[in-house]
Design an enzyme around this catalytic site. Structure first.
Site, PDB file in Angstrom:
ATOM      1  N   ASP A  82       0.845  -1.195   0.000  1.00  0.00           N
ATOM      2  CA  ASP A  82       0.000   0.000   0.000  1.00  0.00           C
ATOM      3  C   ASP A  82       0.886   1.252   0.000  1.00  0.00           C
ATOM      4  OD1 ASP A  82      -2.421   1.417   0.258  1.00  0.00           O
ATOM      5  OD2 ASP A  82      -2.280   1.437   2.452  1.00  0.00           O
ATOM      6  N   HIS A  83       0.619   2.174  -0.907  1.00  0.00           N
ATOM      7  CA  HIS A  83       1.359   3.452  -0.973  1.00  0.00           C
ATOM      8  C   HIS A  83       2.885   3.299  -1.006  1.00  0.00           C
ATOM      9  CE1 HIS A  83      -2.184   5.978  -0.544  1.00  0.00           C
ATOM     10  NE2 HIS A  83      -2.599   5.178   0.413  1.00  0.00           N
ATOM     11  N   HIS A 180      -7.573  10.032   4.144  1.00  0.00           N
ATOM     12  CA  HIS A 180      -7.097   9.002   5.076  1.00  0.00           C
ATOM     13  C   HIS A 180      -7.377   9.424   6.520  1.00  0.00           C
ATOM     14  CE1 HIS A 180      -4.299   7.873   1.652  1.00  0.00           C
ATOM     15  NE2 HIS A 180      -4.897   6.734   1.942  1.00  0.00           N
ATOM     16  N   GLY A 181      -7.625   8.447   7.375  1.00  0.00           N
ATOM     17  CA  GLY A 181      -7.782   8.727   8.802  1.00  0.00           C
ATOM     18  C   GLY A 181      -9.222   9.030   9.176  1.00  0.00           C
ATOM     19  N   SER A 211     -12.541   4.318   5.419  1.00  0.00           N
ATOM     20  CA  SER A 211     -13.101   4.216   6.774  1.00  0.00           C
ATOM     21  C   SER A 211     -13.945   5.448   7.042  1.00  0.00           C
ATOM     22  CB  SER A 211     -11.973   4.174   7.821  1.00  0.00           C
ATOM     23  OG  SER A 211     -11.245   2.984   7.722  1.00  0.00           O
ATOM     24  N   ASN A 230     -10.189   0.473   0.226  1.00  0.00           N
ATOM     25  CA  ASN A 230      -9.151   0.394   1.267  1.00  0.00           C
ATOM     26  C   ASN A 230      -9.683   0.818   2.632  1.00  0.00           C
ATOM     27  OD1 ASN A 230      -7.509  -0.138  -0.906  1.00  0.00           O
ATOM     28  ND2 ASN A 230      -6.019   1.458  -0.443  1.00  0.00           N
TER      29      ASN A 230
HETATM   30  O1  G3H Z   1      -3.086   4.971   3.676  1.00  0.00           O
HETATM   31  C1  G3H Z   1      -2.336   4.739   4.611  1.00  0.00           C
HETATM   32  C2  G3H Z   1      -2.607   3.569   5.467  1.00  0.00           C
HETATM   33  O2  G3H Z   1      -3.653   3.843   6.355  1.00  0.00           O
HETATM   34  C3  G3H Z   1      -1.358   3.109   6.147  1.00  0.00           C
HETATM   35  O3  G3H Z   1      -0.961   3.978   7.132  1.00  0.00           O
HETATM   36  O4  G3H Z   1       1.450   4.471   6.765  1.00  0.00           O
HETATM   37  O5  G3H Z   1       0.418   4.605   9.056  1.00  0.00           O
HETATM   38  O6  G3H Z   1       0.789   2.386   7.959  1.00  0.00           O
HETATM   39  P1  G3H Z   1       0.511   3.876   7.755  1.00  0.00           P
HETATM   40  P1  13P Z   2      -8.452   4.726   5.989  1.00  0.00           P
HETATM   41  O1  13P Z   2      -7.428   4.618   7.067  1.00  0.00           O
HETATM   42  O2  13P Z   2      -9.073   6.079   5.948  1.00  0.00           O
HETATM   43  O3  13P Z   2      -9.412   3.601   6.029  1.00  0.00           O
HETATM   44  O4  13P Z   2      -7.656   4.612   4.593  1.00  0.00           O
HETATM   45  C1  13P Z   2      -7.001   3.412   4.289  1.00  0.00           C
HETATM   46  C2  13P Z   2      -6.240   3.531   3.022  1.00  0.00           C
HETATM   47  O5  13P Z   2      -6.582   4.242   2.109  1.00  0.00           O
HETATM   48  C3  13P Z   2      -5.043   2.687   2.896  1.00  0.00           C
HETATM   49  O6  13P Z   2      -4.369   2.924   1.706  1.00  0.00           O
HETATM   50 ZN    ZN Z   3      -4.504   4.923   1.018  1.00  0.00          ZN
END
Ligand code: G3H
Ligand code: 13P
Ligand code: ZN
Length: 284
Positions: A82-83, A180-181, A211, A230
């Site tokens: 992811d990312h 995100h978040g 989310s 996601n």
């Molecule tokens: O989009 C990001 C995901 O929620 C992952 O977050 O980089 O804190 O693991 P993180």
């Molecule tokens: P959320 O944390 O908002 O569910 O986003 C998740 C996400 O996009 C991971 O790539």
């Molecule tokens: Zn994401």
């Protein structure tokens, strides 16, 4: 069953007009919760790890946990980066057992994003690994961002068409109003933009920051062509809320399993609920 590619799961989702849940993991309990929920719902599922998750848990551990999860269930599971923003890290995932990678060049100028995405695709394809890219910037739901600034961050449908044609990427993450978040206020999704993107882009669309997006909005986005959704924050919230409750209820307990067991169960419930919203239940 061995891990499958995200491409295979999204092709089936495209035919069946549903979305596959892509759930972020950081540790064993989260991987187990996602796999158990998928098995109980008879749903194909994507387990994904961010660069931060890999740094925390270790790439070998993430791959081993997900291989074990796939062996322990009868539904298909894919393991996705992811990312990925660091090319070296993306390559390590491709060669280390991930079946899919996201290269996120969304913060880079268009041409640089295209060039880097093409480089990743060339390496991934040779290894049989599927790819996701991102165009447009997530965020922009804060009250202080005005309408035109918000609009400028979102994915431009014509650019998306050009990006997909030039790169040949397998799936595309778009910015249509999610962030995100946790949300302070429910987000307003730009469904018109999504419809335009879908009409111009012949590959599965990915929704990040899902989310806290109301179920009906997610269903509408899926009806308009989103095929991968996601979810991270809602899993984190369930995990830690339950952990806090259990710690408070059992202040003298010294066995971590007494805390982590209920926390894992709470995550199973969250993932099951999302899978039902996405319509991927019963599809495996
Ligand atoms: O989009 C990001 C995901 O929620 C992952 O977050 O980089 O804190 O693991 P993180
Ligand atoms: P959320 O944390 O908002 O569910 O986003 C998740 C996400 O996009 C991971 O790539
Ligand atoms: Zn994401």
């Amino acid at each position: 069953m061995a891990l499958v590619t995200v491409k295979a799961l999204l092709e089936a989702a495209e035919k069946g007009k549903y979305a596959v849940g892509a759930f972020n993991c950081n540790n064993m309990e989260i991987v187990q919760a996602i796999a158990e929920a998928a098995e109980l719902e008879r749903a194909p599922v994507i387990i994904q790890a961010s660069q931060g998750a890999i740094k925390y848990a270790g790439l070998d551990y993430v791959v081993a946990l997900c291989n074990s999860a796939a062996k322990n269930v009868t539904v298909p599971i894919a393991l996705h980066l992811d990312h990925g923003t660091d090319l070296e890290q993306v390559i390590k995932c491709i060669t280390g057992g991930f079946t899919s990678v996201m290269y996120d060049g969304s913060s880079k100028p268009f041409e640089e994003n295209v060039a880097m995405t093409k480089k990743v695709i060339e390496i991934a394809r040779a290894a049989g690994v599927s790819t996701e890219a991102e165009l447009g910037k997530l965020g922009g739901i804060e009250e202080h961002i005005n309408v035109s600034a918000r609009d400028a961050m979102m994915t431009n449908p014509e650019e998306a068409k050009r990006f997909v044609a030039e790169t040949g990427v397998d799936s595309l993450a778009v910015a249509i109003g999610t962030a995100h978040g946790p949300y302070k206020l429910p987000p307003k999704l730009d469904f018109e933009r999504l419809e335009k993107i879908k009409a111009l882009v012949p590959i599965p669309i990915v929704l990040h920051g899902s989310s806290g997006v109301p179920g009906d909005d997610l269903k509408k986005a899926i009806a308009l062509g989103v095929r991968k959704v996601n979810i991270d924050t809602n899993i984190r919230q369930a995990f830690l809320a339950t952990l806090r409750e259990e710690l408070a209820k059992q202040p003298d307990e010294i066995d971590p399993r007494k805390m982590l067991g209920p926390a894992r169960q709470a995550m199973v419930e969250v993932v099951r609920e999302k899978i039902r919203i996405f319509g991927s239940n019963g599809k495996a």
